[in-house]
Scaffold this motif. Structure first.
Motif, PDB file in Angstrom:
ATOM      1  N   VAL A 121       0.834  -1.211   0.000  1.00  0.00           N
ATOM      2  CA  VAL A 121       0.000   0.000   0.000  1.00  0.00           C
ATOM      3  C   VAL A 121       0.863   1.253   0.000  1.00  0.00           C
ATOM      4  O   VAL A 121       0.478   2.279  -0.581  1.00  0.00           O
ATOM      5  N   TYR A 170      -6.431  -0.186  -6.173  1.00  0.00           N
ATOM      6  CA  TYR A 170      -6.548  -0.196  -4.705  1.00  0.00           C
ATOM      7  C   TYR A 170      -7.936  -0.660  -4.273  1.00  0.00           C
ATOM      8  O   TYR A 170      -8.070  -1.553  -3.412  1.00  0.00           O
ATOM      9  N   SER A 193      -2.720   4.314   3.994  1.00  0.00           N
ATOM     10  CA  SER A 193      -2.991   4.331   2.551  1.00  0.00           C
ATOM     11  C   SER A 193      -4.244   5.072   2.122  1.00  0.00           C
ATOM     12  O   SER A 193      -4.256   5.683   1.043  1.00  0.00           O
ATOM     13  N   VAL A 221      -3.868   7.229  -1.183  1.00  0.00           N
ATOM     14  CA  VAL A 221      -4.162   6.571  -2.458  1.00  0.00           C
ATOM     15  C   VAL A 221      -5.532   7.000  -2.964  1.00  0.00           C
ATOM     16  O   VAL A 221      -5.661   7.589  -4.042  1.00  0.00           O
TER      17      VAL A 221
END
Length: 239
Positions: free
Chosen positions: A76, A98, A114, A118
């Motif tokens: 991650v 993801y 994360s 992300v």
């Protein structure tokens, strides 16, 4: 087939393993029985992720599906590193990658390392249609998978940092009856982050909703408020 780069990363993680750290991890993370903890400190995993940010997608996928906890964390973090410079279609591709693997993001530290790095940047800049932000967050928040719901909450940290608070307030209203303490804590954390930027707005929100919120959410949310406000809200939630 394992590539040399992936082999190098895996070997480096094992070289940095510390038995004492592993004991502490087991106590704090409470991983499932099939998890393997190496005992690598988070800053060391971050350093390795930066050094291996160009890993092929299939190698990142292998990391995310590993039962070695630090390998999933490295996975991650590689995605987070890539997201820093990704733009346009590449950014959406990373988000899709993801979101298709959130079952691998299966502990609070993986989520917290994360979600806002992300998914968060795409929420801030990416969707062409603004309602898509709530669609993605609501979809995650409605999941039976605890970690999807925490991803939804923590991802809004990127929005909070961009001065957009309503998605967080929306999730607090949606998830305030969630049965999981890890969701209650995440909600309080995000509210606290809003309060750091606009304390009067947080106070106004709590004045309206405090009796609906879990106690731990209120405690987390009010940590940085003036003592009199904090005491007032804590008392209100205890009644």
């Amino acid at each position: 087939m394992t590539t040399p780069s992936l082999r190098t990363l895996r070997g480096a993680l094992r070289d940095r393993a510390e038995p004492a750290v592993r004991i502490q991890q087991a106590r704090v993370l409470r991983p499932p029985d099939d998890d393997e903890l190496l005992g690598v400190r988070v800053p060391a995993v971050r350093e390795l992720a930066r050094a291996h940010r160009e890993l092929a997608r299939e190698d990142v996928d292998a990391l995310l599906h590993s039962r070695v906890h630090e390998e999933r964390l490295a996975g991650v973090l590689v995605l987070a590193e890539r997201m820093r410079t990704a733009r346009g279609a590449e950014r959406r591709s990373l988000v899709d990658f993801y979101l298709a693997r959130t079952r691998c993001v299966d502990n609070w530290d993986l989520v917290d390392a994360s979600a806002h790095l992300v998914l968060g940047p795409w929420l801030v800049d990416g969707p062409e249609d603004p309602p898509a932000v709530e669609d993605v967050l609501d979809g995650l928040a409605a999941s039976s998978w605890l970690w999807d719901r925490r991803i939804a909450v923590v991802a809004t940290l990127a929005l909070v940092r961009a001065g957009r608070f309503e998605p967080t307030f929306h999730l607090v209203r949606v998830l305030c009856r969630d049965p999981e303490p890890l969701i209650h804590k995440a909600l309080g954390w995000m509210l606290r982050e809003i309060g750091r930027r606009d304390a009067p707005l947080l106070v106004a929100f709590l004045d309206q909703h405090v009796t609906d919120l879990p106690r731990v959410t209120v405690r987390y949310a009010t940590e940085r408020l003036p003592a009199e406000d904090r005491a007032r809200f804590v008392r209100a939630r205890q009644r």
